[in-house]
Scaffold this motif. Structure first.
Motif, PDB file in Angstrom:
ATOM      1  N   SER A  43      24.749  53.701-103.715  1.00  0.00           N
ATOM      2  CA  SER A  43      25.964  53.921-102.917  1.00  0.00           C
ATOM      3  C   SER A  43      26.482  55.354-103.022  1.00  0.00           C
ATOM      4  O   SER A  43      26.530  55.929-104.115  1.00  0.00           O
ATOM      5  N   SER A  44      26.948  55.849-101.882  1.00  0.00           N
ATOM      6  CA  SER A  44      27.546  57.185-101.826  1.00  0.00           C
ATOM      7  C   SER A  44      28.829  57.259-102.650  1.00  0.00           C
ATOM      8  O   SER A  44      29.321  58.353-102.921  1.00  0.00           O
ATOM      9  N   VAL A  61      36.599  44.776 -90.307  1.00  0.00           N
ATOM     10  CA  VAL A  61      37.994  44.327 -90.374  1.00  0.00           C
ATOM     11  C   VAL A  61      38.756  44.768 -89.114  1.00  0.00           C
ATOM     12  O   VAL A  61      39.478  43.971 -88.499  1.00  0.00           O
ATOM     13  N   ARG A  80      34.641  59.314 -93.214  1.00  0.00           N
ATOM     14  CA  ARG A  80      33.431  58.654 -93.705  1.00  0.00           C
ATOM     15  C   ARG A  80      32.277  58.975 -92.765  1.00  0.00           C
ATOM     16  O   ARG A  80      32.469  59.177 -91.567  1.00  0.00           O
ATOM     17  N   ARG A 108      44.408  52.985-101.116  1.00  0.00           N
ATOM     18  CA  ARG A 108      43.857  52.054-102.100  1.00  0.00           C
ATOM     19  C   ARG A 108      43.418  52.800-103.352  1.00  0.00           C
ATOM     20  O   ARG A 108      42.887  53.922-103.262  1.00  0.00           O
ATOM     21  N   ASP A 167      39.890  54.872-103.846  1.00  0.00           N
ATOM     22  CA  ASP A 167      39.437  55.342-102.530  1.00  0.00           C
ATOM     23  C   ASP A 167      39.040  56.815-102.596  1.00  0.00           C
ATOM     24  O   ASP A 167      39.743  57.631-103.187  1.00  0.00           O
ATOM     25  N   VAL A 168      37.929  57.121-101.940  1.00  0.00           N
ATOM     26  CA  VAL A 168      37.462  58.505-101.866  1.00  0.00           C
ATOM     27  C   VAL A 168      38.069  59.125-100.606  1.00  0.00           C
ATOM     28  O   VAL A 168      38.259  58.440 -99.605  1.00  0.00           O
ATOM     29  N   SER A 224      33.778  61.908 -97.125  1.00  0.00           N
ATOM     30  CA  SER A 224      32.382  61.577 -97.430  1.00  0.00           C
ATOM     31  C   SER A 224      31.493  61.971 -96.257  1.00  0.00           C
ATOM     32  O   SER A 224      31.797  61.665 -95.103  1.00  0.00           O
TER      33      SER A 224
END
Ligand code: UD1
Length: 347
Positions: free
Chosen positions: A140-141, A211, A232, A293, A296-297, A300
């Motif tokens: 995962s990134s 979502v 992202r 959150r 959270d990044v 990316s």
């Protein structure tokens, strides 16, 4: 549905036809698409999945059509006996089983750790003992964390900021160590936010595109965590499938290399939201904002140089094409007027 150009199928078929492969997490979203592709390429497939975050529905349909070529083991990657059956005779093992989601890992870090790290170690052991030639691990990134520098390059120092990211990074190290210690060929594909048809949309831990699509098709306002300025590199699932197929069949002596798999472009969440709202036919709906959150990044984006050089990867489906395909699928499932399965189930 899976948009892999025909030329890729022609190139990959000789590498997979008549070969036995094992796919952990093959009942899941990305795993299920990989099963579809490998079936088309003529492989025999054993799936091991505990169905903790998926259903056997898609797989059951494939087993009905191809009972000789698809085998399903309902079990966990923590269960050594189930693993022995799963990897038996498999030349290549595609390891996708994991407890995903950053917020889920914050709520229950031990479960993420156990499945993602201990489970990966047990799988590596089972594959090695069974004489598998290669493990392709879905990494995962999130391993990159908050570093400011974009795009993310595999030589950047990892800095996980969530238990999920830490667990996925630890399992990369298992791939590296098992290659060095036992000569098992391994490679880690660092996915950048994969999306597409069949991605679960009904859990509090579902990924953002799923979502947003679900909420908007129900005529409700989705929540954006933070100001929506986070970006992202959203990557259509066909790209991830192609990366697996290339990594699984590369003639290079791969030994734990980490490879970014993205689309190579980024988009902020507000722009993404507007695109999805328009495609869902509800351009007037505004998002609701809530605080960012934990874990959270901010930004990316994948650098794809190593993926190109090492496994010959190139993204084949861009964001807009993938989004259109994905929203069309959710519409069929959820739009009440379409009478899709989801809509029927809710009546
Ligand atoms: C992270 C990893 C990704 C991994 C995934 C597994 C990064 C950069 N990416 O994805 O590689 O596959 O975990 O779960 O670390 N959001 C909203 N509203 C929602 C849901 C999400 O605003 O209803 C926001 C999130 O706060 C986040 C973004 O959308 O900023 C993407 O979230 P999500 O789809 O959950 O994926 P990541 O956590 O980025």
């Amino acid at each position: 549905m899976l948009r892999l150009p025909q030329e890729w199928f022609a190139r990959l078929r000789p590498r997979y036809e008549g070969k036995r492969v094992c796919i952990t997490g093959g009942a899941g979203f990305i795993g299920g698409h990989l099963v579809d592709a490998l079936l088309s390429l003529g492989s025999s497939i054993t799936v091991i999945d505990d169905l903790s975050n998926s259903t056997a529905a898609h797989l059951a349909g494939l087993i009905d059509i191809e009972p000789e070529r698809v085998r399903f083991i309902h079990g966990s990657i923590l269960d050594d006996a189930a693993l022995v059956q799963a990897v038996e005779g498999a030349e290549r093992v595609f390891h996708l089983a994991a407890v995903s989601s950053v917020p889920r890992s914050i709520a229950d870090p031990e479960r993420s750790y156990t499945v993602n790290v201990t489970g990966t170690m047990r799988l590596a052991e089972a594959a090695r003992r069974a004489g598998a030639r290669r493990i392709v691990y879905s990494a995962s990134s999130s391993a990159y964390g908050q570093g400011e520098r974009l795009p993310k390059v595999e030589t950047d120092t990892p800095a996980p900021v969530s238990p999920y990211a830490a667990s996925k990074l630890a399992a990369e190290h298992i791939m590296l160590a098992w290659a060095a210690s036992y000569g098992l060929s391994t490679v880690s594909l660092r996915y950048f936010n994969i999306f597409g048809p069949r991605q679960p949309a009904d859990s509090p831990y579902s990924a953002v595109i799923a979502v947003f699509a679900r909420k908007l098709l129900e005529g409700k306002a989705p929540i954006i965590f933070g100001d929506g300025g986070q970006t992202r590199d959203f990557t259509y699932v066909s790209n991830a499938v192609l990366a697996n197929l290339l990594a699984g069949s590369s003639e290079r002596a791969l030994a734990g290399e980490v490879v970014n798999i993205g689309a190579g472009a980024r988009i902020d969440l507000l722009t993404l939201f507007r695109k999805i709202a328009e495609q869902c036919g509800v351009g007037h709906i505004q998002p609701e904002h809530q605080p960012s959150r934990a874990g959270d990044v901010r930004h990316s984006l994948a650098d794809l140089s190593r993926a190109r050089e090492l496994i010959g990867y190139e993204p084949v489906v861009a964001l807009d094409v993938g989004l259109a395909e994905t929203i069309a699928w959710y519409k069929e499932q959820w739009a009440p007027e379409a009478g899709g399965a989801g809509a029927r189930a809710r009546r």
